[in-house]
Design a protein around this motif. Structure first.
Motif, mmCIF file in Angstrom:
data_model
loop_
_atom_site.group_PDB
_atom_site.id
_atom_site.type_symbol
_atom_site.label_atom_id
_atom_site.label_comp_id
_atom_site.label_asym_id
_atom_site.label_seq_id
_atom_site.Cartn_x
_atom_site.Cartn_y
_atom_site.Cartn_z
ATOM 1 N N THR A 688 0.827 -1.208 0.000
ATOM 2 C CA THR A 688 0.000 0.000 0.000
ATOM 3 C C THR A 688 0.860 1.257 0.000
ATOM 4 O O THR A 688 1.919 1.323 0.639
ATOM 5 C CB THR A 688 -0.942 0.014 1.223
ATOM 6 N N SER A 689 0.414 2.254 -0.749
ATOM 7 C CA SER A 689 0.972 3.611 -0.730
ATOM 8 C C SER A 689 2.441 3.661 -1.106
ATOM 9 O O SER A 689 3.185 4.520 -0.624
ATOM 10 C CB SER A 689 0.770 4.257 0.656
ATOM 11 N N ASN A 690 2.886 2.755 -1.951
ATOM 12 C CA ASN A 690 4.266 2.753 -2.407
ATOM 13 C C ASN A 690 4.392 3.495 -3.738
ATOM 14 O O ASN A 690 3.435 3.595 -4.508
ATOM 15 C CB ASN A 690 4.765 1.317 -2.579
ATOM 16 N N HIS A 691 5.572 3.996 -3.991
ATOM 17 C CA HIS A 691 5.880 4.622 -5.278
ATOM 18 C C HIS A 691 6.826 3.674 -6.005
ATOM 19 O O HIS A 691 8.002 3.547 -5.647
ATOM 20 C CB HIS A 691 6.528 5.984 -5.060
ATOM 21 N N VAL A 692 6.322 2.993 -7.037
ATOM 22 C CA VAL A 692 7.065 1.946 -7.748
ATOM 23 C C VAL A 692 7.310 2.451 -9.164
ATOM 24 O O VAL A 692 6.369 2.543 -9.966
ATOM 25 C CB VAL A 692 6.273 0.621 -7.766
ATOM 26 N N SER A 693 8.537 2.790 -9.485
ATOM 27 C CA SER A 693 8.775 3.456 -10.768
ATOM 28 C C SER A 693 10.130 3.101 -11.345
ATOM 29 O O SER A 693 11.084 2.794 -10.616
ATOM 30 C CB SER A 693 8.679 4.979 -10.598
ATOM 31 N N TYR A 694 10.196 3.147 -12.679
ATOM 32 C CA TYR A 694 11.423 2.993 -13.451
ATOM 33 C C TYR A 694 12.153 1.688 -13.157
ATOM 34 O O TYR A 694 13.379 1.619 -13.239
ATOM 35 C CB TYR A 694 12.347 4.193 -13.234
ATOM 36 N N ASN A 695 11.423 0.651 -12.804
ATOM 37 C CA ASN A 695 12.023 -0.661 -12.674
ATOM 38 C C ASN A 695 12.068 -1.330 -14.043
ATOM 39 O O ASN A 695 11.255 -1.052 -14.926
ATOM 40 C CB ASN A 695 11.230 -1.503 -11.677
ATOM 41 N N GLY A 696 13.032 -2.258 -14.235
ATOM 42 C CA GLY A 696 13.266 -2.807 -15.553
ATOM 43 C C GLY A 696 12.160 -3.698 -16.067
ATOM 44 O O GLY A 696 11.905 -3.748 -17.276
ATOM 45 N N LEU A 697 11.485 -4.436 -15.181
ATOM 46 C CA LEU A 697 10.412 -5.334 -15.600
ATOM 47 C C LEU A 697 9.088 -4.811 -15.053
ATOM 48 O O LEU A 697 8.796 -3.641 -15.160
ATOM 49 C CB LEU A 697 10.720 -6.755 -15.132
ATOM 50 N N TYR A 698 8.285 -5.689 -14.481
ATOM 51 C CA TYR A 698 6.975 -5.290 -13.980
ATOM 52 C C TYR A 698 7.112 -4.364 -12.774
ATOM 53 O O TYR A 698 8.048 -4.473 -11.982
ATOM 54 C CB TYR A 698 6.163 -6.516 -13.583
ATOM 55 N N GLY A 699 6.116 -3.501 -12.620
ATOM 56 C CA GLY A 699 6.076 -2.712 -11.396
ATOM 57 C C GLY A 699 5.752 -3.585 -10.202
ATOM 58 O O GLY A 699 6.515 -3.670 -9.242
ATOM 59 N N VAL A 700 4.607 -4.278 -10.261
ATOM 60 C CA VAL A 700 4.211 -5.254 -9.243
ATOM 61 C C VAL A 700 3.812 -6.522 -9.984
ATOM 62 O O VAL A 700 3.031 -6.459 -10.938
ATOM 63 C CB VAL A 700 3.039 -4.747 -8.382
ATOM 64 N N ALA A 701 4.339 -7.670 -9.569
ATOM 65 C CA ALA A 701 4.057 -8.930 -10.257
ATOM 66 C C ALA A 701 3.719 -10.002 -9.241
ATOM 67 O O ALA A 701 4.358 -10.103 -8.189
ATOM 68 C CB ALA A 701 5.252 -9.371 -11.100
ATOM 69 N N MET A 702 2.693 -10.803 -9.557
ATOM 70 C CA MET A 702 2.348 -11.947 -8.716
ATOM 71 C C MET A 702 2.353 -13.201 -9.592
ATOM 72 O O MET A 702 1.660 -13.256 -10.609
ATOM 73 C CB MET A 702 0.986 -11.771 -8.054
ATOM 74 N N PHE A 703 3.114 -14.212 -9.184
ATOM 75 C CA PHE A 703 3.262 -15.439 -9.937
ATOM 76 C C PHE A 703 2.811 -16.629 -9.101
ATOM 77 O O PHE A 703 2.875 -16.608 -7.866
ATOM 78 C CB PHE A 703 4.719 -15.647 -10.354
ATOM 79 N N SER A 704 2.404 -17.707 -9.814
ATOM 80 C CA SER A 704 2.062 -18.946 -9.120
ATOM 81 C C SER A 704 3.308 -19.647 -8.628
ATOM 82 O O SER A 704 3.360 -20.177 -7.532
ATOM 83 C CB SER A 704 1.277 -19.876 -10.053
ATOM 84 N N GLN A 705 4.361 -19.689 -9.444
ATOM 85 C CA GLN A 705 5.593 -20.354 -9.050
ATOM 86 C C GLN A 705 6.724 -19.767 -9.867
ATOM 87 O O GLN A 705 6.529 -19.101 -10.868
ATOM 88 C CB GLN A 705 5.518 -21.867 -9.255
ATOM 89 N N LYS A 706 7.910 -20.073 -9.425
ATOM 90 C CA LYS A 706 9.096 -19.595 -10.120
ATOM 91 C C LYS A 706 10.158 -20.665 -10.013
ATOM 92 O O LYS A 706 10.275 -21.356 -9.010
ATOM 93 C CB LYS A 706 9.603 -18.292 -9.474
ATOM 94 N N ASP A 707 10.934 -20.839 -11.062
ATOM 95 C CA ASP A 707 11.970 -21.860 -11.042
ATOM 96 C C ASP A 707 12.905 -21.615 -9.874
ATOM 97 O O ASP A 707 13.455 -20.537 -9.702
ATOM 98 C CB ASP A 707 12.774 -21.828 -12.349
ATOM 99 N N GLY A 708 13.078 -22.680 -9.070
ATOM 100 C CA GLY A 708 13.947 -22.551 -7.909
ATOM 101 C C GLY A 708 13.384 -21.702 -6.806
ATOM 102 O O GLY A 708 14.117 -21.191 -5.978
ATOM 103 N N SER A 709 12.054 -21.539 -6.785
ATOM 104 C CA SER A 709 11.458 -20.659 -5.776
ATOM 105 C C SER A 709 11.610 -21.195 -4.373
ATOM 106 O O SER A 709 11.550 -20.464 -3.412
ATOM 107 C CB SER A 709 9.975 -20.443 -6.095
ATOM 108 N N GLY A 710 11.798 -22.492 -4.245
ATOM 109 C CA GLY A 710 11.981 -23.048 -2.916
ATOM 110 C C GLY A 710 13.349 -22.818 -2.349
ATOM 111 O O GLY A 710 13.620 -23.089 -1.194
ATOM 112 N N GLU A 711 14.264 -22.307 -3.187
ATOM 113 C CA GLU A 711 15.616 -22.064 -2.731
ATOM 114 C C GLU A 711 15.805 -20.584 -2.473
ATOM 115 O O GLU A 711 15.103 -19.735 -3.002
ATOM 116 C CB GLU A 711 16.619 -22.546 -3.792
ATOM 117 N N PHE A 712 16.807 -20.271 -1.691
ATOM 118 C CA PHE A 712 17.077 -18.878 -1.386
ATOM 119 C C PHE A 712 18.049 -18.339 -2.414
ATOM 120 O O PHE A 712 19.111 -18.899 -2.623
ATOM 121 C CB PHE A 712 17.688 -18.751 0.019
ATOM 122 N N PRO A 713 17.716 -17.231 -3.071
ATOM 123 C CA PRO A 713 18.610 -16.671 -4.067
ATOM 124 C C PRO A 713 19.965 -16.361 -3.473
ATOM 125 O O PRO A 713 20.075 -15.779 -2.400
ATOM 126 C CB PRO A 713 17.889 -15.379 -4.503
#
Length: 1015
Positions: A688-713
């Motif tokens: 809430t109430s965030n300023h999300v700008s000039y990022n390279g990909l999506y501003g806000v993204a929600m995904f079902s899963q991501k490769d290697g999501s169970g691991e810590f980057p």
């Protein structure tokens, strides 16, 4: 004689030949001797003579002071009881004043003789005995005594026992019954003493000796009540034990594999000492300081207060030097700028991100029938949309509603409104400028009181190296450490069991485990330290420990900078945490710190990681240039992330992984190479109430899963060893219940009241199997669509948002998605307003205005309800139905954007598309008034457009038609069309739409408006 004399009686004690006659200019050239010769003469004087000469007059006093780097330095270094004032940490660095250093040592060497509480029946008799000439007893071959024990048997109060070179091995325990001074003759190392000494007297001094344990006991020295002073001694392979109310003062000593035990001591001072090769802790401070204090307590306290302090001043806020192996530039705590470096910086915007206010070129892409951007061709399916009105035929009028985009301002002001440019500097707001230690102490009275306090053990300017442990404080112990160096140890400092430590300006590096370790309600102040190159965390806080961590540099660690776990707490404020291999701050297992005002940057993993039910209030930090997420939340992490600047990251700004939750509020998430906020479907954050700008990909993204999501980057946390000494610990059995009343239960992910703009891809991207609410956001000028719903098996509710000026469509809903669009303002997007393939899409009470494609495009096999919307296309259809589509279009107001475009387009004989009670405004020729008019018509069945008389007229002027920008007013509709109810034509203003009752853009005036006949 000069009139500046300080004391006339002292002049009689100075040789007349040494007293020059000074003229009015107070020069030292009396008798033809220049100043340099006077300095050479005075350099031969002994200490008492220098003191007398300094009392002659002001000129002589200044002359004596000028001998600091010559005579005073010589006196200090020639004393066998004293070493270089900066030994052992910086022996190559000159002290600020050799005279002051020598003075401090001289005063300290006299402390042990100040005992006025001798066990005598008469105070007068005691003072008389103290003032008599002390005897000197000599011990060694050819001298008066052959052993230390025999000399002590004959010693009286305050006698001096001199041990000449040799090895003295005592066969039994030596008990000191009277105050004595034991001094080794010659250089350090020439006198070795193998003994076990037990002090029973009030005071003792030992100097210039090498101590080794006797064959029958590991204890070399111990006392339970008296005061002992060690100067310039070596201790090897044994123990020293001081019990309260006993005290000690230790200066210029070396401890090799020696353990110092301090039990319940009211005050002990260890200065300029070296601790090497300990097999256990070098110093153990155990127990609360004793309330009983011996005679030396007040003298030690006076010496501490009179000696130079390591507390910061206004002129001492500069950083300690950094290890330059990594060639990282120091991040100054006084700076207000962030410099974006060159073309390799993560701040460079993607090529697809449009600049504000930029105009489309001649090769501008066009909206295709499926809603995607395609190359413009003459026979495009949408009739060849023109990027501007300059090439329009004079009869091709365009009709536009005016609006004003409104939304939350960025919390950090205008610094982060524009695109980041290589080489540019960004001014930080005052709330995010890193405070100096002096500023922090001035505004925090509790911290200042801790920094100024002296209780228990004071360890100052010591070197701890090449051993297992440095300082261990336990069982309500108190210790203060100033200006020490801890290196190549297993750990530097360990504080447990309700103990308190104060650590100021220490250097802690290359520990094999954590640098500073607190557990079991340990606490205190850790401020101004340089903590780097440690194998585990720089600071490890667990098991209800609650320290105050201020203005430290914690960097280049092989794991995390700070770890808080196991119900650990703490206030972490105004630190520089950078270039660590794992998370800068790692919070887990119900850790709950307050993290504010820190600069966390250039980490190889996340800036801050919160998981395994970690909590924490994270506010007003600058988190930048980290390799992975600026903040990473997962596995039950529930932090409050508020008012932070998260920028220039090489990946996402905020990552909310599997089962992550929390409140993400009021942050500026800017110019990260990945997404602004990346969430997983099982995450339930409140964004809430965030300023999300000039990022390279999506501003806000929600995904079902991501490769290697169970691991810590980057490995941050996945293999972290949080056990003590390698033993596994079940933290869950010791965790407190979550009874925080400020954290309400979270049952659904919420994206609310954010400004999401100028991101490289879609402003908001949803590929989720969980419910999601997207409410009252401003989604503007993103490089792809405003909102893309690619997967939504549960309802995604999009309500009251302003979606404008995005490079493609405002909203796109893919197949098999459940979406409700209600009360949104969708304006001036370069593609369609809304595209939907969803099998359950509800579009209700939206303003879909001024988009370059169709206002609403329904693709094959979609099932859509379009109810009570205002729909207008800049150059295309109001609603376009592609293929067989199931739809209910009811009670909408639809405006024609161009005269050659129909309002509604669909496939013939599509009986599943039902239209009811819609209102249309279309262009009509008006030969009477010589112009074009905009007429209101009704459509009861699909495809039926009944033309009626003109409603709005646009007359020609000077042979050309005007291209008005018209603002509609609901009051005018109701006043001119009495048969039309307000509930049908009343504009439902969305966020960002402005209703202008004073508009003068209606050309022709009210007289040109006519009533509309019934259909």
């Amino acid at each position: 004689m000069c009139g500046h004399c300080c004391s006339t009686p002292l002049l009689d004690q100075v040789p007349a030949s040494l007293i020059p006659c000074l003229d009015s200019k107070v020069t030292m050239e009396a008798g033809g001797l220049p100043l340099e010769l006077w300095r050479m003469i005075l350099a031969y004087l002994h200490l008492p003579d220098l003191g007398r000469c300094s009392l002659v007059c002001r000129a002589w006093y200044e002359l004596i002071l000028s001998l600091d780097s010559t005579r005073w330095r010589q006196l200090c270094l020639d004393c066998i009881e004293c070493r270089h004032p900066n030994w052992p940490n910086q022996p190559n660095v000159e002290p600020e004043s050799w005279r002051e250093a020598f003075k401090q040592h001289y005063l300290a060497s006299k402390t042990w003789t100040k005992n006025a509480l001798d066990l005598e029946s008469s105070i007068c008799f005691s003072l008389f005995r103290r003032r008599r000439e002390r005897r000197t007893l000599s011990v060694g071959p050819g001298h008066e005594f052959d052993s230390l024990g025999s000399a002590l048997a004959m010693a009286s109060l305050y006698d001096r026992i001199v041990l000449f070179p040799g090895v003295y091995e005592e066969q039994g325990e030596i008990i000191l019954k009277v105050p004595v001074e034991i001094v080794g003759h010659g250089k350090l190392g020439e006198v070795a003493l193998l003994a076990s000494i037990d002090q029973h007297c009030s005071t003792t001094r030992l100097c210039n000796l090498v101590f080794m344990p006797a064959w029958f006991s590991p204890f070399m020295f111990k006392t339970t009540s008296g005061h002992v002073q060690f100067d310039n001694c070596n201790f090897e392979n044994g123990h020293i034990q001081i019990h309260g109310p006993g005290t000690c003062q230790v200066k210029f000593c070396t401890f090799k594999n020696t353990h110092v035990f301090l039990h319940n001591v009211p005050l002990c001072v260890l200065e300029n000492c070296e601790f090497v090769g300990s097999e256990n802790n070098s110093v153990t401070v155990e127990g609360h300081p004793s309330a009983d204090k011996n005679w030396a307590y007040k003298y030690l306290l006076g010496l501490i207060k009179s000696s130079p302090s390591v507390l910061p001043t206004e002129n001492s806020d500069s950083l300690m030097s950094l290890d330059l192996e990594s060639r990282d530039q120091a991040w100054s705590p006084r700076t207000c700028d962030i410099v974006i470096e060159g073309s390799q910086s993560p701040t460079s915007p993607t090529s697809s991100s449009p600049k504000p206010g930029s105009k489309a070129g001649s090769q501008e892409a066009e909206v295709g029938s499926d809603g995607e951007r395609v190359a413009q061709t003459p026979d495009s399916s949408d009739g060849g949309l023109s990027p501007s009105g300059e090439d329009e035929d004079e009869d091709q009028l365009m009709y536009r509603l005016s609006y004003q985009v409104q939304g939350p301002r960025p919390v950090l002001g205008g610094s982060f409104l524009g695109p980041p440019l290589p080489g540019a500097s960004i001014q930080l707001p005052s709330c995010l400028v890193l405070n100096s230690l002096q500023q922090e102490l001035q505004k925090d009275k509790e911290a200042m009181a801790l920094a100024s306090s002296v209780q228990g053990c004071l360890i100052r300017k010591c070197l701890f190296r090449d051993g297992k442990g440095g300082v261990f404080v336990c069982s309500y112990g108190r210790a203060k450490m100033e200006g020490n160096i801890f290196r190549n140890l297993t750990y530097a400092v360990r504080c447990i069991h309700n103990s308190k430590i104060v650590m100021l300006r220490n250097d802690i590096h290359r520990c094999r485990a954590s640098g500073i370790f607190l557990r079991l309600e340990g606490g205190g102040l850790i401020a101004g330290n340089n903590i780097y190159h440690n194998a585990e965390a720089g600071v490890d806080i667990r098991k209800k420990s609650d320290p105050l961590i201020l203005c430290n540099q914690i960097h280049h660690g092989l794991r995390s900078g700070i770890v808080v776990l196991g119900n650990g707490k703490g206030i972490i404020r105004s630190n520089q945490i950078f270039s660590n291999k794992e998370a800068g701050i790692y919070i887990l297992y119900h850790g709950n710190p307050i993290v504010s005002g820190n600069h966390i940057f250039k980490g190889r993993a996340a800036g801050i990681a919160v998981n395994e039910n970690g909590k924490g209030l994270i506010t007003e930090n600058v988190i930048r240039e980290n390799q992975w997420g600026g903040v990473d939340i997962r596995r039950g992490g529930v932090p409050v992330l508020r008012s932070n600047l998260i920028c220039f990251g090489y990946s996402d700004g905020v990552v909310v992984g599997e089962e992550g939750k929390g409140l993400i509020e009021g942050n500026t998430i800017y110019a990260n190479k990945g997404c602004g906020v990346w969430m997983m479907s099982s995450s339930l954050p409140h964004v809430t109430s965030n300023h999300v700008s000039y990022n390279g990909l999506y501003g806000v993204a929600m995904f079902s899963q991501k490769d290697g999501s169970g691991e810590f980057p980057g490995g941050h946390g996945a293999q972290e060893n949080f056990s003590e000494d390698g033993d596994a610990i079940l933290w869950e059995t010791e965790l407190e219940k979550d009874d925080d009343p400020l954290r309400r239960p979270i049952t659904i992910a919420l994206v609310e009241s954010n400004s999401i703009n100028h991101n490289g891809a879609s402003g908001l991207y949803v590929q989720s199997s969980e419910a999601l609410h997207i409410i009252t956001n401003v989604i503007h000028a993103n490089g792809d669509r405003g909102i893309t719903v690619a997967q939504s098996s549960q309802l995604t509710r999009v309500a009251n948002n302003s979606i404008s000026c995005n490079r493609q469509s405002g909203v796109k809903v893919e197949a098999q998605c459940k979406v409700e669009l209600r009360g949104n303002g969708i304006y001036d997007n370069r593609g369609h307003g809304i595209i939907t393939k969803g099998d359950s899409t509800i579009v209700i009470e939206n303003d879909i205005i001024g988009n370059r494609g169709s206002g609403l495009q329904l693709l094959p096999r979609s099932d859509t309800k379009v109810i009570k919307n205002r729909i207008h296309s800049f150059r295309a259809y109001g609603i376009a139905v592609r293929g067989r589509t199931k739809a209910l279009v009811q009670e909408n107001i639809i405006f024609q954007g161009k005269t050659n475009k129909t309002i509604f387009q669909q496939v013939s004989n599509n009986h599943e598309c039902i239209m009811k009670n819609n209102k249309f405004l279309v262009f009509k020729k008006n030969s009477t008034l010589g112009g074009l008019s905009l007429a209101l018509v009704y459509a009861g069945v699909p495809g039926q457009l009944d033309a009626g008389p003109a409603l709005l007229t646009f007359p020609r002027h000077h042979g050309r038609t005007q291209n008005p920008r018209t603002t509609l007013s609901s009051s005018r509709f109701q006043g001119l069309c009495p048969h039309v109810t307000g509930t049908v034509l009343q504009p439902c203003l969305r966020p960002g739409l402005r209703e202008d009752h004073q508009s003068q853009s209606l050309v022709g005036g009210p007289d040109s408006l006519q009533r509309v006949s019934d259909p």
